[in-house]
Design a protein around this motif. Structure first.
Motif, PDB file in Angstrom:
ATOM      1  N   GLY A  61       0.804  -1.222   0.000  1.00 44.24           N
ATOM      2  CA  GLY A  61       0.000   0.000   0.000  1.00 44.24           C
ATOM      3  C   GLY A  61       0.832   1.264   0.000  1.00 44.24           C
ATOM      4  N   TRP A  62       1.906   1.278   0.797  1.00 49.10           N
ATOM      5  CA  TRP A  62       2.745   2.477   0.850  1.00 49.10           C
ATOM      6  C   TRP A  62       3.421   2.741  -0.490  1.00 49.10           C
ATOM      7  CZ3 TRP A  62       2.398   6.275   4.047  1.00 49.10           C
ATOM      8  CH2 TRP A  62       1.955   6.071   5.351  1.00 49.10           C
ATOM      9  N   VAL A  63       3.900   1.696  -1.161  1.00 52.03           N
ATOM     10  CA  VAL A  63       4.539   1.895  -2.467  1.00 52.03           C
ATOM     11  C   VAL A  63       3.514   2.355  -3.498  1.00 52.03           C
ATOM     12  CG1 VAL A  63       5.780   0.764  -4.356  1.00 52.03           C
ATOM     13  CG2 VAL A  63       6.401   0.266  -1.986  1.00 52.03           C
ATOM     14  N   LEU A  64       2.306   1.802  -3.436  1.00 51.18           N
ATOM     15  CA  LEU A  64       1.267   2.253  -4.357  1.00 51.18           C
ATOM     16  C   LEU A  64       0.895   3.715  -4.095  1.00 51.18           C
ATOM     17  CD1 LEU A  64      -1.131  -0.837  -4.528  1.00 51.18           C
ATOM     18  CD2 LEU A  64       0.476  -0.034  -6.271  1.00 51.18           C
ATOM     19  N   MET A  65       0.878   4.121  -2.831  1.00 52.71           N
ATOM     20  CA  MET A  65       0.648   5.542  -2.526  1.00 52.71           C
ATOM     21  C   MET A  65       1.719   6.406  -3.166  1.00 52.71           C
ATOM     22  SD  MET A  65      -0.476   5.898   1.445  1.00 52.71           S
ATOM     23  CE  MET A  65      -1.546   4.687   2.196  1.00 52.71           C
ATOM     24  N   ALA A  66       2.975   5.981  -3.008  1.00 50.57           N
ATOM     25  CA  ALA A  66       4.075   6.738  -3.598  1.00 50.57           C
ATOM     26  C   ALA A  66       3.937   6.794  -5.114  1.00 50.57           C
ATOM     27  CB  ALA A  66       5.415   6.110  -3.209  1.00 50.57           C
ATOM     28  N   LEU A  67       3.519   5.682  -5.726  1.00 51.33           N
ATOM     29  CA  LEU A  67       3.344   5.657  -7.181  1.00 51.33           C
ATOM     30  C   LEU A  67       2.248   6.623  -7.613  1.00 51.33           C
ATOM     31  CD1 LEU A  67       3.973   4.459  -9.942  1.00 51.33           C
ATOM     32  CD2 LEU A  67       2.381   2.586  -9.422  1.00 51.33           C
ATOM     33  N   ALA A  68       1.159   6.674  -6.862  1.00 47.33           N
ATOM     34  CA  ALA A  68       0.081   7.611  -7.186  1.00 47.33           C
ATOM     35  C   ALA A  68       0.573   9.053  -7.081  1.00 47.33           C
ATOM     36  CB  ALA A  68      -1.118   7.384  -6.260  1.00 47.33           C
ATOM     37  N   VAL A  69       1.270   9.359  -5.986  1.00 45.21           N
ATOM     38  CA  VAL A  69       1.811  10.714  -5.809  1.00 45.21           C
ATOM     39  C   VAL A  69       2.775  11.062  -6.925  1.00 45.21           C
ATOM     40  CG1 VAL A  69       3.274  12.152  -4.328  1.00 45.21           C
ATOM     41  CG2 VAL A  69       1.496  10.728  -3.304  1.00 45.21           C
TER      42      VAL A  69
END
Length: 680
Positions: free
Chosen positions: A73-81
């Motif tokens: 989830g944290w990596v996907l958040m970073a990818l979205a940002v």
């Protein structure tokens, strides 16, 4: 495909046989690697953590799955940002006629569209992971096997009592709307907004955890929030840059230069916030003697390695970007792998019990506020006490530093700037830093009267000073227009002044409603106020609302910065007169109210001087009633001067017209009067 994009891609493809490639596999591997690191550390090295917390073992599915999906989830958040950062700021959109002043009308290029779509899918992925985290968190904290937690009745009971599960649900909602919004947004104008809300995904999670409990939790929570925001910018920006580079997108050198500035600021912010957060949680002697300390050491070592890789980028790969772009991509991918490992290690901190607090006998004030207030506030004490506010104090310092840097650029361009405007803005930034860090800021969470005083300062004192500094105008003058088709900071500022959303919000009537709405809705609903003040997160969110709402209000009313539309001075002056009785009524209402707002929370603090909460609330009502008069003097003075200028300008135009046509208007008026006299 647009002709310009075709040409750029063909030129890129001809370099050293380079081929355009997607980044889906790299992104999936990064997310999976972060999850595996977190999961295996939790499963094989932290198996005794739950026993230390006195919680039954929920089973391997939860023990491994919770940190695994959290890492994903944290990596996907970073990818979205990072993806929305790329579509908004790294990748040039299609601007009509390459006229940067029309940036607000631009559509996304092919690369920009792909980046925005990636950000949308990543945000939707975060939403799915966040929903999965809800039962995993319940299973972990209750010691119940995952499959048994899926019982709807058990979930409803546990969900009402477990804050972490609630936080993940809030994250799921934010991520869902970001993802759906990104899929439907086609123009460039929506991308900065999507980037902002993608960054907001981390806020609920940053407000909860070890840093949000125990002594000094105000420092811990604020430093963690800064830490998470800059992790998202650093990691996400690199992911967006790698994807853009692998697509052989045009303008890579510009994108790398912009990301380099973001990465440099991020590593400094991460170092400072990380050190502050670590010193609050543990003693230096615990670094090598506890599991929690060893995780911090591992995370620190990986961060230092990342800093060295960043130095390699600056010294070796970026200078060769035009000749050897493959070298940059290879080093960047290695950097991303290390970042994913760092995230995985950091995730395990959430399931590792920190060392016991230095003082095992923390009182209610220390647990709920983070510090002690042993005496009632006095006029002298509130100005001599000091506890730096890591959130609003930092924002004030950053605002002053940014304004100063813009002034330096302006002087380098040989242009002048009003000393009065500089004084206004710097005074506003100084007031924000001082008030939120002295006794007023310290007593804001503890007493209703001080909360109201802080509200008035944040919404009615700081904003007028800031807006009269004309920061947006300064930015537009300090940075010249960008190369046609390649918008820069100046062009972004111009686009903001043409925003449709800003046009709606700053409509004089809408602006007045939003300013009064937040005032009334918070204080007229006792349960809402009780909920908002019960957590540090509530105080932070409320203070942000007060500051932003006040800035928008005074920007439209007296701000010299341009807006998409602004009502005439007479209308704005009239709305000010209209708002005054409403503020006075609210103050009188609060002074007469017999229900004590936030009584449960204020009573739970057990303040040693035992304040009369009802009397304190009446004092707060008096502050609301009387405080607004001082800022209104500035507003009235500014609007009255504008009204006089408008009147004089109208008179000058009439005089000039009279000189040109021999005062034809007066002659026509006299003729009309004569005709009326003859008719009689």
């Amino acid at each position: 495909m647009h002709t310009k994009d075709k040409t750029a891609r063909q030129q890129a493809l001809s370099k050293a046989g380079d081929k355009a490639r997607g980044s889906t596999l790299i992104n999936v591997c990064a997310a999976g690697f972060a999850g595996l690191v977190a999961g295996f550390i939790s499963l094989f090295f932290l198996s005794d953590s739950l026993a230390a917390l006195g919680i039954p073992d929920p089973g391997r599915l939860t023990t491994f799955g919770l940190p695994f999906f959290r890492g994903v989830g944290w990596v996907l958040m970073a990818l979205a940002v990072g993806s929305f950062m790329a579509s908004a700021f790294f990748i040039a959109p299609r601007i009509p006629g390459k006229d940067n002043s029309r940036l607000i009308e631009a559509s996304l290029s092919v690369d920009g569209h792909i980046a925005a779509r990636t950000g949308s899918f990543a945000a939707l992925g975060v939403s799915v992971v966040a929903l999965l985290e809800v039962p995993l968190v319940m299973s972990d904290l209750t010691g119940t096997p995952f499959l048994r937690v899926l019982n709807p009745e058990l979930m409803s009971i546990a969900f009402g009592q477990i804050a972490t599960a609630q936080v993940w649900l809030v994250t799921a909602v934010i991520s869902f709307f970001v993802g759906v919004g990104g899929l439907f947004a086609r123009g460039w104008a929506a991308q900065p907004l999507l980037f902002f809300f993608a960054l907001m995904q981390v806020v609920p999670l940053g407000m909860e955890g070890h840093s949000a409990s125990g002594g000094d939790h105000d420092f811990g929570t604020n430093s963690l929030l800064w830490h998470l925001v800059f992790i998202m910018l650093w990691v996400g920006g690199l992911m967006g840059l790698i994807a853009h580079s692998r697509r052989l997108g045009p303008g890579l050198a510009v994108a790398v230069r912009r990301y380099s500035a973001v990465a440099f600021i991020s590593i400094i912010a991460l170092a400072i916030s990380g050190v502050i957060n670590a010193l609050i949680r543990i003693e230096p002697s615990d670094l090598l003697s506890t599991r929690y300390g060893l995780i911090i050491v591992a995370k620190t070592v990986l961060t230092c390695v990342l800093a060295l890789v960043g130095l390699v980028h600056r010294q070796a790969t970026i200078p060769q970007l035009g000749q050897r772009p493959q070298l940059f991509r290879r080093v960047a991918v290695v950097e991303l792998i290390i970042m994913a490992a760092t995230i995985g290690v950091a995730i395990t901190m959430g399931r590792t019990p920190p060392p016991p607090p230095r003082d095992p006998n923390l009182n209610s004030m220390q647990l709920l506020l983070g510090y002690e207030l042993t005496q009632p506030p006095t006029m002298s004490d509130v100005w001599t006490m000091f506890r730096f506010d890591l959130m609003f104090g930092t924002i004030g310092l950053l605002a002053a530093a940014g304004y100063g840097y813009a002034l330096l650029r302006l002087h380098r361009r040989g242009m002048k700037w009003s000393n009065a405007r500089t004084a206004w803005f710097m005074s506003g930034a100084a007031i924000l830093v001082i008030v939120m860090s002295n006794g007023i800021g310290m007593y804001i969470p503890a007493l209703y009267s001080m909360h109201m005083l802080g509200h008035m300062i944040l919404s009615m004192l700081v904003p007028p000073f800031l807006v009269l500094g004309a920061p947006l105008t300064l930015v537009m003058q300090a940075w010249g227009p960008g190369v046609p088709g390649q918008p820069n900071v100046h062009d972004l500022a111009v686009a903001l002044t043409k925003s449709r959303i800003l046009r709606f919000i700053t409509n004089p009537f809408i602006n007045l409603v939003q300013f009064l709405f937040f005032f009334y809705v918070i204080y007229l609903f006792a349960d809402l106020y009780q909920f908002a003040i019960s957590e540090h997160a509530g105080h932070v969110v409320m203070n942000f609302i007060f500051l932003v709402s006040g800035y928008l209000y005074f920007w439209e009313v007296i701000g010299p910065d341009p807006l998409p539309s602004r009502g005439p001075s007479s209308l704005r002056l009239g709305l000010i007169f209209l708002s005054m009785p409403l503020h006075l009524f609210a103050g009188v209402y609060l002074m007469q109210m017999q229900i004590i707002l936030g009584q449960d929370f204020y009573s739970s603090l057990n303040l040693p001087w035992h304040p009369d909460l009802l009397q304190d609330q009446r004092v707060g009502g008096g502050i609301a009633w009387g405080f607004g008069q001082f800022p209104l003097l500035i507003v009235f003075g500014k609007l009255f001067v504008e009204w006089l200028r408008d009147d004089r300008a109208t008179a000058v135009r009439h005089d000039a017209q009279a000189d040109d046509d021999g005062d034809a208007d007066l002659a026509d008026y006299n003729a009309m009067l004569a005709q009326l006299n003859d008719d009689r």
